[in-house]
Design an enzyme around this catalytic site. Structure first.
Site, PDB file in Angstrom:
ATOM      1  N   ASN A  10      33.490  15.170  54.564  1.00 55.65           N
ATOM      2  CA  ASN A  10      34.601  14.508  53.869  1.00 55.65           C
ATOM      3  C   ASN A  10      34.750  15.208  52.520  1.00 55.65           C
ATOM      4  OD1 ASN A  10      36.431  12.842  52.643  1.00 55.65           O
ATOM      5  ND2 ASN A  10      35.044  11.085  52.440  1.00 55.65           N
ATOM      6  N   LYS A  12      37.082  14.967  50.419  1.00 52.40           N
ATOM      7  CA  LYS A  12      37.785  14.175  49.389  1.00 52.40           C
ATOM      8  C   LYS A  12      38.844  15.060  48.718  1.00 52.40           C
ATOM      9  CE  LYS A  12      33.674  11.379  49.082  1.00 52.40           C
ATOM     10  NZ  LYS A  12      32.838  10.459  48.325  1.00 52.40           N
ATOM     11  N   HIS A  97      37.865   4.203  53.889  1.00 58.81           N
ATOM     12  CA  HIS A  97      36.823   4.706  52.991  1.00 58.81           C
ATOM     13  C   HIS A  97      36.759   3.821  51.740  1.00 58.81           C
ATOM     14  CE1 HIS A  97      34.643   7.243  50.205  1.00 58.81           C
ATOM     15  NE2 HIS A  97      34.142   7.840  51.271  1.00 58.81           N
ATOM     16  N   GLU A  99      36.523   4.475  48.733  1.00 57.71           N
ATOM     17  CA  GLU A  99      37.390   4.888  47.615  1.00 57.71           C
ATOM     18  C   GLU A  99      38.825   4.424  47.855  1.00 57.71           C
ATOM     19  OE1 GLU A  99      36.194   8.997  47.749  1.00 57.71           O
ATOM     20  OE2 GLU A  99      34.198   8.359  47.123  1.00 57.71           O
ATOM     21  N   GLU A 169      28.769   3.110  55.147  1.00 52.98           N
ATOM     22  CA  GLU A 169      28.526   3.780  53.872  1.00 52.98           C
ATOM     23  C   GLU A 169      28.313   2.744  52.775  1.00 52.98           C
ATOM     24  OE1 GLU A 169      30.396   7.973  53.820  1.00 52.98           O
ATOM     25  OE2 GLU A 169      31.998   6.565  53.416  1.00 52.98           O
ATOM     26  N   GLY A 175      27.985   9.276  46.495  1.00 55.40           N
ATOM     27  CA  GLY A 175      28.146  10.159  45.349  1.00 55.40           C
ATOM     28  C   GLY A 175      27.178   9.874  44.216  1.00 55.40           C
ATOM     29  N   SER A 215      25.260  10.002  50.018  1.00 62.17           N
ATOM     30  CA  SER A 215      24.255  10.946  49.517  1.00 62.17           C
ATOM     31  C   SER A 215      23.390  11.554  50.622  1.00 62.17           C
ATOM     32  CB  SER A 215      23.389  10.291  48.431  1.00 62.17           C
ATOM     33  OG  SER A 215      24.205   9.901  47.335  1.00 62.17           O
TER      34      SER A 215
END
Ligand code: PGA
Length: 256
Positions: A10, A12, A97, A99, A169, A175, A215
């Site tokens: 991914n 991003k 996701h 985000e 996730e 991250g 991560s």
């Protein structure tokens, strides 16, 4: 039951078309002894035609979009429709996701509409779920996952589930460099599988692949992948370098 591992990069909002070309060239040199796993790259929309062109010779590596619109077409400035994605040969789409949920305000209802829209054109789904640290600490892990799954998948059929990968996730691990321990990840994956079983039955639950994301790095991929309910990884930061993405795949596929 055997479930073929699936590793998805991914990217991003990283890399433009020329960096995409460079990545693929280098990645293909590193992944010559193809492990028996599905490999997917989720690039920014603008890079997808370049990615398609660069991957054409290689075969076996599929493209994903990172989002799609829940609408067909029309006056939706800035949006990309599922039909447009199919036209440039995208096979998968990441939906839900964290985000998208936290920065762009996507609710379970919006995510559900996107998942259904994507299935109308036969896109495969990478459906993301996960709890925040506050939710975990408040003892809400299971209720959050359960409502994300139940509301996100409402109205999807067993056939849709055959074309779905769930990505668990934990938001606190994305991250941050903090990975869930293998045990925490395994416990959450087993719970996710049990929720799927309660809605769709055991067959579907045993078949569905559940990726871990947050991560994932070359040095933790093997331990995570050794867990019985972890069937792959969704990789952000460490997928930006061809070497680390290919190391994750190789390490994750190596016998434990
Ligand atoms: P990360 O991102 O690997 O950089 O933690 C994972 C993701 O957001 O999918």
């Amino acid at each position: 039951m055997y479930r073929r591992p699936i590793f998805a990069a991914n990217w991003k909002m990283n890399k433009g078309p020329s960096e995409t070309q460079d990545f693929v060239k280098s990645f293909l040199q590193k992944i010559t002894d193809r492990p028996s796993a599905d490999i997917v790259i989720a690039a920014p929309f603008l890079c997808l035609p370049t990615l398609s062109e660069s991957l054409r010779e290689a075969g076996g590596i599929e493209m994903a979009a990172q989002n799609c619109s829940q609408f067909d077409d029309g006056a939706y400035t800035g949006e990309i429709s599922v039909k447009m994605l199919r036209e440039v040969l995208v096979r998968h789409v990441i939906i839900g996701h964290s985000e998208r949920r936290s920065i762009f305000g996507e609710t379970n209802a919006i995510i559900n509409a996107k998942l259904k829209k994507a299935r109308e054109v036969n896109l495969k789904l990478i459906f993301c779920i996960g709890e925040t640290l506050e939710e975990r600490n408040a003892g809400q892990l299971e209720s959050i996952l359960s409502s994300q799954i139940t509301e996100g998948l409402a109205g999807l059929t067993t056939d849709d589930l055959d074309h779905t990968v769930i990505a668990y996730e934990p938001v606190w691990a994305i991250g941050t460099g903090v990975t869930a321990t293998a045990q925490q990840a395994q416990d959450a994956h087993a719970y996710v599988r049990s929720v799927v079983a309660s809605i769709y039955g055991d067959d579907i639950a045993q078949k569905i692949r559940i990726q871990y994301g947050g991560s994932v790095k070359p040095n933790n991929a093997a331990e995570l992948m050794a867990c019985p309910d972890i069937d792959g990884a969704l990789i952000g930061g460490a997928s930006l370098e061809p070497q680390s993405f290919s190391d994750i795949i190789h390490n994750g596929c190596a016998p434990a």
